[in-house]
Enzyme design. Structure first.
Site, PDB file in Angstrom:
ATOM      1  N   ASN A  10       0.876  -1.184   0.000  1.00  0.00           N
ATOM      2  CA  ASN A  10       0.000   0.000   0.000  1.00  0.00           C
ATOM      3  C   ASN A  10       0.912   1.232   0.000  1.00  0.00           C
ATOM      4  O   ASN A  10       1.525   1.554   1.022  1.00  0.00           O
ATOM      5  CB  ASN A  10      -0.882  -0.034   1.255  1.00  0.00           C
ATOM      6  CG  ASN A  10      -1.650   1.262   1.474  1.00  0.00           C
ATOM      7  OD1 ASN A  10      -1.749   2.099   0.568  1.00  0.00           O
ATOM      8  ND2 ASN A  10      -2.195   1.430   2.668  1.00  0.00           N
ATOM      9  N   LYS A  12       0.073   4.285  -0.231  1.00  0.00           N
ATOM     10  CA  LYS A  12      -0.550   5.495   0.328  1.00  0.00           C
ATOM     11  C   LYS A  12      -0.314   6.675  -0.629  1.00  0.00           C
ATOM     12  O   LYS A  12      -0.231   6.470  -1.822  1.00  0.00           O
ATOM     13  CB  LYS A  12      -0.027   5.755   1.742  1.00  0.00           C
ATOM     14  CG  LYS A  12      -0.100   4.496   2.616  1.00  0.00           C
ATOM     15  CD  LYS A  12       0.105   4.751   4.075  1.00  0.00           C
ATOM     16  CE  LYS A  12      -0.033   3.416   4.813  1.00  0.00           C
ATOM     17  NZ  LYS A  12      -0.007   3.575   6.267  1.00  0.00           N
ATOM     18  N   HIS A  94      -9.487   1.518   5.041  1.00  0.00           N
ATOM     19  CA  HIS A  94      -8.203   1.676   5.734  1.00  0.00           C
ATOM     20  C   HIS A  94      -8.391   2.640   6.903  1.00  0.00           C
ATOM     21  O   HIS A  94      -9.173   3.593   6.803  1.00  0.00           O
ATOM     22  CB  HIS A  94      -7.144   2.211   4.760  1.00  0.00           C
ATOM     23  CG  HIS A  94      -5.771   2.176   5.351  1.00  0.00           C
ATOM     24  ND1 HIS A  94      -5.335   3.132   6.239  1.00  0.00           N
ATOM     25  CD2 HIS A  94      -4.763   1.290   5.213  1.00  0.00           C
ATOM     26  CE1 HIS A  94      -4.092   2.834   6.617  1.00  0.00           C
ATOM     27  NE2 HIS A  94      -3.723   1.721   6.008  1.00  0.00           N
ATOM     28  N   GLU A  96      -6.759   5.035   7.929  1.00  0.00           N
ATOM     29  CA  GLU A  96      -6.523   6.456   7.604  1.00  0.00           C
ATOM     30  C   GLU A  96      -7.757   7.070   6.954  1.00  0.00           C
ATOM     31  O   GLU A  96      -8.025   8.263   7.124  1.00  0.00           O
ATOM     32  CB  GLU A  96      -5.274   6.576   6.715  1.00  0.00           C
ATOM     33  CG  GLU A  96      -4.001   6.321   7.531  1.00  0.00           C
ATOM     34  CD  GLU A  96      -2.831   5.762   6.751  1.00  0.00           C
ATOM     35  OE1 GLU A  96      -2.840   5.795   5.497  1.00  0.00           O
ATOM     36  OE2 GLU A  96      -1.885   5.258   7.401  1.00  0.00           O
ATOM     37  N   GLU A 163      -5.447  -4.664  10.808  1.00  0.00           N
ATOM     38  CA  GLU A 163      -4.419  -3.640  10.955  1.00  0.00           C
ATOM     39  C   GLU A 163      -4.655  -2.854  12.245  1.00  0.00           C
ATOM     40  O   GLU A 163      -5.423  -1.879  12.247  1.00  0.00           O
ATOM     41  CB  GLU A 163      -4.468  -2.667   9.775  1.00  0.00           C
ATOM     42  CG  GLU A 163      -4.154  -3.297   8.436  1.00  0.00           C
ATOM     43  CD  GLU A 163      -3.515  -2.283   7.498  1.00  0.00           C
ATOM     44  OE1 GLU A 163      -2.471  -2.608   6.924  1.00  0.00           O
ATOM     45  OE2 GLU A 163      -4.037  -1.164   7.361  1.00  0.00           O
ATOM     46  N   GLY A 169       2.547   2.398  10.679  1.00  0.00           N
ATOM     47  CA  GLY A 169       3.541   3.456  10.503  1.00  0.00           C
ATOM     48  C   GLY A 169       4.317   3.808  11.759  1.00  0.00           C
ATOM     49  O   GLY A 169       4.990   4.834  11.806  1.00  0.00           O
ATOM     50  N   SER A 205       3.386  -1.991  10.294  1.00  0.00           N
ATOM     51  CA  SER A 205       4.835  -2.073  10.499  1.00  0.00           C
ATOM     52  C   SER A 205       5.435  -3.429  10.118  1.00  0.00           C
ATOM     53  O   SER A 205       6.370  -3.907  10.755  1.00  0.00           O
ATOM     54  CB  SER A 205       5.194  -1.704  11.938  1.00  0.00           C
ATOM     55  OG  SER A 205       4.823  -0.350  12.188  1.00  0.00           O
ATOM     56  N   GLY A 226       2.798  -1.186   4.230  1.00  0.00           N
ATOM     57  CA  GLY A 226       2.840   0.229   3.876  1.00  0.00           C
ATOM     58  C   GLY A 226       4.263   0.648   3.531  1.00  0.00           C
ATOM     59  O   GLY A 226       4.785   0.346   2.463  1.00  0.00           O
ATOM     60  N   GLY A 227       4.906   1.332   4.475  1.00  0.00           N
ATOM     61  CA  GLY A 227       6.227   1.912   4.250  1.00  0.00           C
ATOM     62  C   GLY A 227       7.225   1.003   3.553  1.00  0.00           C
ATOM     63  O   GLY A 227       7.904   1.428   2.598  1.00  0.00           O
TER      64      GLY A 227
END
Ligand code: PGA
Length: 243
Positions: A10, A12, A94, A96, A163, A169, A205, A226-227
């Site tokens: 993802n 983002k 999600h 967010e 999640e 994150g 994470s 994600g990251g």
């Protein structure tokens, strides 16, 4: 029941057209198709470029869709539009979006239904906040979210991503034991009676360092990353950790 593992990235709100070179780097790092199913969800601006550039074993997904197929909804993108750009998956709900766009369980469910109707596989996110976990409510919150935001459909047509909000994150991931336990609870609470066919990803994470341990749990069917998905070498390492 064997459930094929799925690793989804993802991105983002990251990425410009030059970052489509990610696809070439991933192919170079992984010349042979992995055993797991692989998905990348770039921002919608890069969907068609990514779909044209990824190797055949990578599918492309969107990060959100509207609940309606067309109409007076300025700025929104519908599931049929995303499918038209080459998306095969779409993330729905999600944390967010729940947090910054006020998305409710009912809206998430409507979006997931729109995705199914357009032939996309929804990846529906659920997860508790730190306060809820500390208050001992993690499981009840997450099960309630699943019941309210997941449409009635065969387990094989849907993917759930657990999640925990506090893990996204932050560099702090859920322990494999806690995540595995939550996945088991979700599977057992699945209404369809085909819970063993339901694929449940863990997200929050995930990194090359912790992926092996998380993905070796029987009930963890993959990861929403994600990251670490932005760096092709780290994403490839997570794919390898999935076996
Ligand atoms: P993270 O994000 O891997 O950067 O924690 C996961 C997600 O939000 O899907």
């Amino acid at each position: 029941m064997t459930r094929r593992k799925l690793i989804a990235g993802n991105w983002k709100m990251h990425g410009r057209s030059a970052d489509l070179a990610w696809a070439d780097r991933l192919s170079a790092l992984m010349p042979l198709p992995p055993r797991s199913e692989i998905v990348v969800c770039p921002p919608a601006t890069l969907l068609s470029g990514m779909a044209a550039r990824v190797p055949g074993w990578v599918a492309v997904g969107a990060q959100d869709c509207a609940a309606q197929p067309d109409g007076a909804h300025t700025g929104d993108l519908s599931a049929p539009m995303l499918a038209d750009l080459g998306a095969r998956y779409v993330i729905a709900g999600h944390s967010e979006r729940r947090r910054f766009h006020g998305e409710t369980d009912a809206l998430v469910r409507a979006k997931a239904e729109a995705a199914l109707k357009a032939g996309l596989t929804p990846v529906i996110c659920v997860g508790e906040t730190l306060d809820q976990r500390q208050g001992g409510e993690a499981q009840s919150v997450v099960l309630r979210q699943m019941h309210a935001s997941v449409p009635d459909a065969a387990a094989g047509r849907i993917i759930i991503a657990y999640e925990p909000v506090w893990a996204i994150g932050t560099g702090v991931h859920a322990s494999p034991g806690d995540a595995g336990q939550m996945h088991r609870a979700l599977r057992e609470a699945w209404r369809g009676g085909d819970g063993e066919a339901l694929r449940i990803l863990y997200g929050g994470s995930v990194s090359p360092e912790n992926a092996g341990e998380l993905l070796s749990r029987a009930d963890i069917d993959g990861a929403l990353v994600g990251g670490a998905s932005l760096d092709p070498a780290r994403f490839a390492a997570i794919i390898r950790a999935a076996g």
